[in-house]
Write a protein that holds these residues in place. Sequence first.
Motif, PDB file in Angstrom:
ATOM      1  N   ARG A  85     -32.982  21.652  16.350  1.00  0.00           N
ATOM      2  CA  ARG A  85     -32.445  22.468  15.266  1.00  0.00           C
ATOM      3  C   ARG A  85     -33.063  21.941  13.977  1.00  0.00           C
ATOM      4  NH1 ARG A  85     -26.206  23.690  15.542  1.00  0.00           N
ATOM      5  NH2 ARG A  85     -25.945  21.748  14.406  1.00  0.00           N
ATOM      6  N   TYR A  86     -32.919  22.671  12.891  1.00  0.00           N
ATOM      7  CA  TYR A  86     -33.474  22.221  11.621  1.00  0.00           C
ATOM      8  C   TYR A  86     -32.386  22.280  10.572  1.00  0.00           C
ATOM      9  CZ  TYR A  86     -37.662  22.927  14.289  1.00  0.00           C
ATOM     10  OH  TYR A  86     -38.607  22.850  15.286  1.00  0.00           O
ATOM     11  N   ASP A  87     -32.227  21.172   9.837  1.00  0.00           N
ATOM     12  CA  ASP A  87     -31.194  21.212   8.807  1.00  0.00           C
ATOM     13  C   ASP A  87     -31.718  22.011   7.616  1.00  0.00           C
ATOM     14  OD1 ASP A  87     -32.789  19.666   7.199  1.00  0.00           O
ATOM     15  OD2 ASP A  87     -31.549  17.865   7.302  1.00  0.00           O
ATOM     16  N   GLN A  88     -30.917  22.108   6.562  1.00  0.00           N
ATOM     17  CA  GLN A  88     -31.286  23.037   5.492  1.00  0.00           C
ATOM     18  C   GLN A  88     -32.488  22.581   4.675  1.00  0.00           C
ATOM     19  OE1 GLN A  88     -28.447  25.624   3.858  1.00  0.00           O
ATOM     20  NE2 GLN A  88     -26.738  24.740   4.980  1.00  0.00           N
ATOM     21  N   ASP A  89     -32.967  21.334   4.933  1.00  0.00           N
ATOM     22  CA  ASP A  89     -34.238  20.901   4.328  1.00  0.00           C
ATOM     23  C   ASP A  89     -35.376  21.010   5.329  1.00  0.00           C
ATOM     24  OD1 ASP A  89     -32.965  20.182   1.942  1.00  0.00           O
ATOM     25  OD2 ASP A  89     -32.292  18.302   2.872  1.00  0.00           O
ATOM     26  N   LEU A  90     -35.115  21.689   6.451  1.00  0.00           N
ATOM     27  CA  LEU A  90     -36.095  21.872   7.525  1.00  0.00           C
ATOM     28  C   LEU A  90     -36.441  20.585   8.267  1.00  0.00           C
ATOM     29  CD1 LEU A  90     -38.538  24.498   5.942  1.00  0.00           C
ATOM     30  CD2 LEU A  90     -36.738  24.879   7.610  1.00  0.00           C
ATOM     31  N   THR A  91     -35.591  19.563   8.155  1.00  0.00           N
ATOM     32  CA  THR A  91     -35.791  18.338   8.921  1.00  0.00           C
ATOM     33  C   THR A  91     -35.295  18.568  10.352  1.00  0.00           C
ATOM     34  OG1 THR A  91     -35.232  17.190   6.904  1.00  0.00           O
ATOM     35  CG2 THR A  91     -35.349  15.854   8.912  1.00  0.00           C
ATOM     36  N   PRO A  92     -36.127  18.215  11.364  1.00  0.00           N
ATOM     37  CA  PRO A  92     -35.691  18.457  12.746  1.00  0.00           C
ATOM     38  C   PRO A  92     -34.468  17.614  13.126  1.00  0.00           C
ATOM     39  CG  PRO A  92     -38.038  17.904  12.621  1.00  0.00           C
ATOM     40  CD  PRO A  92     -37.467  17.650  11.273  1.00  0.00           C
ATOM     41  N   GLU A  93     -33.591  18.206  13.916  1.00  0.00           N
ATOM     42  CA  GLU A  93     -32.398  17.532  14.426  1.00  0.00           C
ATOM     43  C   GLU A  93     -32.341  17.733  15.933  1.00  0.00           C
ATOM     44  OE1 GLU A  93     -29.054  19.376  12.616  1.00  0.00           O
ATOM     45  OE2 GLU A  93     -29.059  18.035  10.883  1.00  0.00           O
ATOM     46  N   PRO A  94     -31.634  16.878  16.654  1.00  0.00           N
ATOM     47  CA  PRO A  94     -31.532  17.070  18.107  1.00  0.00           C
ATOM     48  C   PRO A  94     -30.785  18.348  18.457  1.00  0.00           C
ATOM     49  CG  PRO A  94     -30.690  14.903  17.443  1.00  0.00           C
ATOM     50  CD  PRO A  94     -30.930  15.679  16.196  1.00  0.00           C
ATOM     51  N   SER A  95     -31.217  18.987  19.525  1.00  0.00           N
ATOM     52  CA  SER A  95     -30.426  20.071  20.106  1.00  0.00           C
ATOM     53  C   SER A  95     -30.487  19.846  21.607  1.00  0.00           C
ATOM     54  CB  SER A  95     -30.986  21.433  19.696  1.00  0.00           C
ATOM     55  OG  SER A  95     -30.165  22.464  20.175  1.00  0.00           O
ATOM     56  N   LEU A  96     -31.274  20.621  22.357  1.00  0.00           N
ATOM     57  CA  LEU A  96     -31.400  20.300  23.782  1.00  0.00           C
ATOM     58  C   LEU A  96     -32.237  19.040  23.972  1.00  0.00           C
ATOM     59  CD1 LEU A  96     -31.822  23.786  25.481  1.00  0.00           C
ATOM     60  CD2 LEU A  96     -29.901  22.201  25.670  1.00  0.00           C
ATOM     61  N   ALA A  97     -33.063  18.699  22.985  1.00  0.00           N
ATOM     62  CA  ALA A  97     -33.770  17.412  23.029  1.00  0.00           C
ATOM     63  C   ALA A  97     -32.928  16.380  22.292  1.00  0.00           C
ATOM     64  CB  ALA A  97     -35.136  17.545  22.382  1.00  0.00           C
ATOM     65  N   LYS A  98     -32.665  15.271  22.981  1.00  0.00           N
ATOM     66  CA  LYS A  98     -31.829  14.210  22.405  1.00  0.00           C
ATOM     67  C   LYS A  98     -32.647  13.426  21.389  1.00  0.00           C
ATOM     68  CE  LYS A  98     -30.932  11.065  25.408  1.00  0.00           C
ATOM     69  NZ  LYS A  98     -30.364  10.492  26.655  1.00  0.00           N
ATOM     70  N   SER A  99     -33.946  13.201  21.726  1.00  0.00           N
ATOM     71  CA  SER A  99     -34.833  12.466  20.826  1.00  0.00           C
ATOM     72  C   SER A  99     -36.265  12.865  21.146  1.00  0.00           C
ATOM     73  CB  SER A  99     -34.649  10.962  21.032  1.00  0.00           C
ATOM     74  OG  SER A  99     -34.951  10.630  22.377  1.00  0.00           O
ATOM     75  N   TRP A 100     -37.200  12.472  20.284  1.00  0.00           N
ATOM     76  CA  TRP A 100     -38.601  12.836  20.490  1.00  0.00           C
ATOM     77  C   TRP A 100     -39.515  11.873  19.774  1.00  0.00           C
ATOM     78  CZ3 TRP A 100     -34.937  15.140  17.629  1.00  0.00           C
ATOM     79  CH2 TRP A 100     -35.145  15.252  16.247  1.00  0.00           C
ATOM     80  N   GLU A 101     -40.760  11.789  20.253  1.00  0.00           N
ATOM     81  CA  GLU A 101     -41.756  10.943  19.590  1.00  0.00           C
ATOM     82  C   GLU A 101     -43.044  11.739  19.408  1.00  0.00           C
ATOM     83  OE1 GLU A 101     -41.303   8.923  23.018  1.00  0.00           O
ATOM     84  OE2 GLU A 101     -39.227   8.747  22.323  1.00  0.00           O
ATOM     85  N   ILE A 102     -43.713  11.483  18.300  1.00  0.00           N
ATOM     86  CA  ILE A 102     -45.024  12.082  18.058  1.00  0.00           C
ATOM     87  C   ILE A 102     -46.030  10.942  17.971  1.00  0.00           C
ATOM     88  CG2 ILE A 102     -46.385  13.583  16.555  1.00  0.00           C
ATOM     89  CD1 ILE A 102     -43.704  14.603  15.408  1.00  0.00           C
ATOM     90  N   SER A 103     -47.120  11.072  18.697  1.00  0.00           N
ATOM     91  CA  SER A 103     -48.104   9.978  18.701  1.00  0.00           C
ATOM     92  C   SER A 103     -48.819   9.908  17.359  1.00  0.00           C
ATOM     93  CB  SER A 103     -49.117  10.206  19.820  1.00  0.00           C
ATOM     94  OG  SER A 103     -49.844  11.374  19.554  1.00  0.00           O
ATOM     95  N   GLU A 104     -49.398   8.736  17.091  1.00  0.00           N
ATOM     96  CA  GLU A 104     -50.094   8.483  15.811  1.00  0.00           C
ATOM     97  C   GLU A 104     -51.123   9.561  15.481  1.00  0.00           C
ATOM     98  OE1 GLU A 104     -50.274   6.059  13.274  1.00  0.00           O
ATOM     99  OE2 GLU A 104     -48.208   5.756  13.968  1.00  0.00           O
ATOM    100  N   ASP A 105     -51.913   9.935  16.486  1.00  0.00           N
ATOM    101  CA  ASP A 105     -52.995  10.899  16.243  1.00  0.00           C
ATOM    102  C   ASP A 105     -52.487  12.345  16.167  1.00  0.00           C
ATOM    103  OD1 ASP A 105     -52.254  11.231  18.833  1.00  0.00           O
ATOM    104  OD2 ASP A 105     -54.211  10.757  19.707  1.00  0.00           O
ATOM    105  N   GLY A 106     -51.178  12.546  16.313  1.00  0.00           N
ATOM    106  CA  GLY A 106     -50.596  13.884  16.195  1.00  0.00           C
ATOM    107  C   GLY A 106     -50.903  14.774  17.385  1.00  0.00           C
ATOM    108  N   LEU A 107     -51.321  14.169  18.523  1.00  0.00           N
ATOM    109  CA  LEU A 107     -51.723  14.995  19.671  1.00  0.00           C
ATOM    110  C   LEU A 107     -50.670  15.075  20.773  1.00  0.00           C
ATOM    111  CD1 LEU A 107     -55.517  14.108  20.123  1.00  0.00           C
ATOM    112  CD2 LEU A 107     -54.504  16.150  19.111  1.00  0.00           C
ATOM    113  N   THR A 108     -49.777  14.095  20.836  1.00  0.00           N
ATOM    114  CA  THR A 108     -48.812  14.070  21.929  1.00  0.00           C
ATOM    115  C   THR A 108     -47.373  14.112  21.397  1.00  0.00           C
ATOM    116  OG1 THR A 108     -50.366  12.637  23.042  1.00  0.00           O
ATOM    117  CG2 THR A 108     -48.216  12.907  24.081  1.00  0.00           C
ATOM    118  N   TYR A 109     -46.610  15.080  21.892  1.00  0.00           N
ATOM    119  CA  TYR A 109     -45.191  15.212  21.520  1.00  0.00           C
ATOM    120  C   TYR A 109     -44.362  14.978  22.772  1.00  0.00           C
ATOM    121  CZ  TYR A 109     -46.514  17.404  17.063  1.00  0.00           C
ATOM    122  OH  TYR A 109     -47.022  17.653  15.815  1.00  0.00           O
ATOM    123  N   THR A 110     -43.496  13.956  22.754  1.00  0.00           N
ATOM    124  CA  THR A 110     -42.670  13.658  23.922  1.00  0.00           C
ATOM    125  C   THR A 110     -41.203  13.931  23.595  1.00  0.00           C
ATOM    126  OG1 THR A 110     -44.232  11.926  24.450  1.00  0.00           O
ATOM    127  CG2 THR A 110     -42.144  11.921  25.654  1.00  0.00           C
TER     128      THR A 110
END
Lengths: 518, 322, 278
Positions: free
Chosen positions: A65-90
């Motif tokens: 979900r996205y809060d009113q500043d468009l910052t991502p929040e958990p919904s069906l995903a509890k947590s997530w990581e983005i790799s340094e190079d911006g290529l992998t989203y877990t």
Amino acid sequence: MFKKTLSAALLGTVCAALPAFAQDPVAGGRLNLLVQPEPSGLMLGITTNAATNLVSGGIYEGLLRYDQDLTPEPSLAKSWEISEDGLTYTFHLQEGVKWHDGEPMTAHDVVFTFTEFLTETQPRHRNIMNRVASVEAPDELTVVFTLKQAFGPFIRIFAYKTAPIVPAHIYEGTDFRANEANATPIGTGPFKLDEWQRGAYIGLVKNEDYWMEGRPYLDEVIYHIIPDAASRANAYETGDLDVLPGGTIENFDIVRLQKNEGTCVDEGGWQYSSPMAWMWLNNRNAPLDNPKMRQAIMYALDRELALQVVWNGFGRVAKGPIASTTPFFDETGPLYEHNPEKAKELLAEIGYDGTPLRMLPLPYGETWQRWAEVVRQNLAQVGITLQTEATDVAGWNQKTSQWDYDLAFTFVAQNGDPELGVARNYISSQIAKGNPFNNVEGYSNPKVDELFAKAAVAVSTEERQALYTEVQQILQEDVPIAWLQELSFPTVYDCGVHNLITTANGAGNSLRDTWKEQ
Amino acid sequence: MLGFLLTRVGKAAVVLLCITVLNFLLIHLAPGDPAMVMAGEAGEADPEFIAQLRAQFGLDRPLYVQLWSYVSSVAQLDLGYSYRQNLPVLDLILQRLPATLLLSLSAFVISLGLGVLAGTIAASRQGKPADTLISTIALLFYATPLFWFALMAVLLFSVKLDWLPGYGFETIRSGYTGMERVLDIAAHLVMPAFTLGLFLMAVYVRMTRASMLEVNKHDYVRTARAKGLRPALIQRRHVLRNAILPVVTLAGLQAGQLVGGAVLIETVFAWPGIGRLMFEALAQRDYNVLLGVFVVSAAMVLMFNLVTDLAYRLVDPRIRTT
Amino acid sequence: MLDFLKRFAGNRGAVIGALLLVVTLLLAIFSPMLYPQSPWAIAQRPFLEPFTTEGYLMGTDTLGRNVASGLAHGAYISLLIGLISTLVSLAIGIPLGACAGYFGGWVDDILMRVTEFFQVIPTFAFAVVLVAILQPSLTSIITAIALVSWPPVARLLRGEVLALKSREFIEAAQLSGQSSTTIILRQIMPNTLSPVVVMSSMMIATAILTESALSFMGLGDPEIMSWGYMVGAGRTVIRQAWWISFFPGLAILLTVLAFNLIGEGLNDALNPRLRKRG
């Protein structure tokens, strides 16, 4: 008069900005909302219109979900990581999530949604998934997206309405659009579809097996269907409705209702789409092929007047191609203040002979009708004659997407990032008939194409900002289209309803946390 | 008798076929199609998306093929499928038909009842203030734009006085059953039925009055009067009975119109009827639903006319032609 | 003629109706002189209440346009729509009805089938569909109204002609070898004039109402300032500014009333025997 409405509007926002944190949520009760128009279907992955987004937001969920500043929040995903190079989203999924039919929701459903379902049903996804190398599920609760190259806006595509997770066990191997289950949507959301009396109401009930402990608070959510705008405002006044979602009543009525004791008004909940209204100017037709003609139109428009008189002060005059609520907005000149003299000068300079131009208003009710009338008067003042062509929604779509117009009203969502909602309206690869939302005006500038392309794949925010600032400067000068207004659709509701709008997607995505004083 | 019936049904079938074909062609003349509408609502589209929708809706076939397949399915009493709403057209129409029939019939009964009553009173007080008053009021109801009248009624009786519910068919999810539910629906019905009924009333008032005055001049009325019968009895037994015939004929024609004629009222009062269904289907280019509504309402009107004619023949064997 | 006028003048309602119509006509004719500015011009601040500012007798609308000016210019449009659509439906209905009644037999059968065809489709619903398909404009609105309102004319004419056909003077004309066309045009038509005139006045009234209803459904012509448009545009602010929709609504009411009263008066005056029609 103007001052009064303005201060009233401000008051409404302030009142809404002070949610009653002091009180503890109470469980139970029924929330009466309104949906307008009646949605054509509730299967969010197939039907994507504003009405379906509102109702089905209780039924389906996205990974984020996205809060009113468009910052991502958990919904069906509890947590997530983005790799340094911006290529992998877990993404790590919530545990114990069940579909409304009792089946468990797993990473397989997510992979199916992204690789098979949405790519077939939604044009937007086809574009985005072209940038994705693979979507994999290393285990039941983990999903890994690997991109071909870095794509800054990627983290903002996971909203419930752009990427609702759909059940693989129901859709796998079927014809998605013809699947009979579309009539009885199965999601993971806090509410389940209970009953849909066509022409009367849609009833959702609490999902007792919802994955989040203690939610939702409400027992029932009813979406009433009332075709006439005046009758809708009346229904709120008689107490039959608790909430009038944005855009369902006339702006005059918002001003009137917000004077009532116990009525709150909230302009929030539109940050994700940030709808912006403009007029397509058909760059193919003379004299609109001349940037000076288009600038003259900009100077002729009294956009402040339209904002105050037609929209009752709700919204902001548009400052350029990127909405001020969207990331990477940069205020660059010229801002085209109302200046009829300047407009006349420009017209004289290019030798405009007064040939009438055809204008297509947006057939979305009285407000839009009045707006077209104001524009027609504005342009008449500087000597530009407009011929209004009345048409309905189908005719409007047909004419704009076949480029059969000179000026045409529209409004388009920005979708939280210039790459997702802005670029498509200006880059030349998006010039194609049959689509009312691409580069309909036919503007083509290799420099602009190049800047947008670079900005999409730039990794750092600073780099993207510099590119978008430059593109805004060019577009401001060229005026490919006439930007009118950043729209605001305030939600009017009974102050006894709390946490109604907590996300950038408004009531459609927030009812999980909504509760009502008993 | 059977021969007459067969001829009539045959003719009705021809009219129905023409209506189906003509409306089919008419609707396809309108700019845009359902795929364009859905793309517009989605806020995005690409040619592939629109082509998919068209293929799914069968719109990629030549028009005559679509027409043939539609007509032949209607001939088998199948009104097709609404791709937009994912439901068979007949289901959609049957969901909405009861509401419209209830509204129209109530309005019809109100207008005919009040109209004949007021017309009779006016005729018996010809030229007196009561006559002028009744004629004027009836005319005012007729001349006031219907939607304006409806909006005012909602403001007064629902918002200000809170006597009657202002919209809808019944209280949503009230859990009412039996008598309670009937009363609830009746309360919702009052305003729409009266608004529509008072509008239609003017015609019946005028007609009843004129017809009564005409009959009054006949010899048998004079005879009855000469015999010294009470005026009220004469009015009831002799005049009204004869004067009502042309009114009933007109009412028969009007009743047919009621099936789909309540679009305006259904809009203002959020009445979930067939008129509204038609209007929305039109805006969304939901071809099958729009055609379905026309076919069903035309079929009902034709059936209604047939029944009226039959009734006339049974009552009065002198009537040969229709 | 004098006799006719006397009878007409003897009907109080008819005289009132005629007066109302004259006022409307004058308004329509002199509107460009009374209000030279375009009725669309944004002339004052919005929501100006009536009877408060000179030159703005009926106040201003949501955009600050002069309601009185709109009303005057709208008179012309509303009368135009009423008249032309009625003329068109007469042009369709009269020949059809006359032929059906005069020739009878299979001609009658076919023509009546066509009429029935238009009658079994709900009138207003059909008008809505026609305007939506042709796209709203003055022409499409007039066409739609005309197309849905001619069947009663045809039925009326057929009935009249059937009744006249068996009269002696027609039989005499037939025996003297006059052609059908001549008989219809010379002998029959003049005798059907009065009911047609009566019906026309009612049809004009209905046409004006239909146009306003179409506007309410969002199917008005955005280029013309008609009363229907004004009511439709003002209805959403009825709670805040009653005058915006009230004055044009009143204008519709009075004009419709005028045509109905005139119709009744004509009915009585032209042919007392035909009083039952209407």
